[in-house]
Write a protein that holds these residues in place. Structure first.
Motif, PDB file in Angstrom:
ATOM      1  N   GLU A   1       1.531  -2.931 -36.585  1.00  0.00           N
ATOM      2  CA  GLU A   1       2.272  -2.721 -37.833  1.00  0.00           C
ATOM      3  C   GLU A   1       2.456  -1.231 -38.129  1.00  0.00           C
ATOM      4  N   PRO A   2       3.460  -0.875 -38.945  1.00  0.00           N
ATOM      5  CA  PRO A   2       3.646   0.526 -39.337  1.00  0.00           C
ATOM      6  C   PRO A   2       2.375   1.100 -39.979  1.00  0.00           C
ATOM      7  N   ASN A   3       2.166   2.376 -39.762  1.00  0.00           N
ATOM      8  CA  ASN A   3       1.004   3.107 -40.299  1.00  0.00           C
ATOM      9  C   ASN A   3      -0.320   2.512 -39.832  1.00  0.00           C
ATOM     10  N   THR A   4      -0.354   2.093 -38.566  1.00  0.00           N
ATOM     11  CA  THR A   4      -1.562   1.515 -37.983  1.00  0.00           C
ATOM     12  C   THR A   4      -2.041   2.382 -36.821  1.00  0.00           C
ATOM     13  N   VAL A   5      -3.350   2.557 -36.740  1.00  0.00           N
ATOM     14  CA  VAL A   5      -3.962   3.306 -35.645  1.00  0.00           C
ATOM     15  C   VAL A   5      -5.059   2.443 -35.040  1.00  0.00           C
ATOM     16  N   ILE A   6      -5.065   2.313 -33.725  1.00  0.00           N
ATOM     17  CA  ILE A   6      -6.163   1.673 -33.014  1.00  0.00           C
ATOM     18  C   ILE A   6      -7.000   2.807 -32.440  1.00  0.00           C
ATOM     19  N   GLU A   7      -8.227   2.910 -32.907  1.00  0.00           N
ATOM     20  CA  GLU A   7      -9.110   4.007 -32.524  1.00  0.00           C
ATOM     21  C   GLU A   7      -9.430   3.963 -31.019  1.00  0.00           C
ATOM     22  N   PRO A   8      -9.825   5.110 -30.438  1.00  0.00           N
ATOM     23  CA  PRO A   8     -10.171   5.150 -29.020  1.00  0.00           C
ATOM     24  C   PRO A   8     -11.262   4.132 -28.677  1.00  0.00           C
TER      25      PRO A   8
END
Length: 71
Positions: free
Chosen positions: A10-17
């Motif tokens: 989704e927009p404005n989503t980050v999946i961390e390392p």
């Protein structure tokens, strides 16, 4: 074992390392819709990649990877 999964970032989503637990898994990401090649990316180890609609990115799941959709 073979699996398939559909995901939406989704927009404005980050999946961390993160990374997988074995070198025996290859991940294939097939982009179906990409709102922005500059704002939607995946980073595998030290390399950033932009998804392109209809193209596949394949990588070793045991390598550190992260993804984001900043659109």
């Amino acid at each position: 074992m073979v699996t398939a999964q559909f995901s939406v970032l989704e927009p404005n989503t980050v999946i961390e390392p993160h990374k997988g637990y074995t070198r025996m898994v290859l991940r294939n990401h097939l982009a179906l819709k990409v709102p922005s090649q500059t704002l939607c990316k995946i980073k595998i180890e030290d390399e950033e990649h932009s998804w392109e609609e209809g193209k596949v990115i394949t990588f070793d799941d045991s390598k550190t990877h992260e993804a984001w959709n900043l659109s």
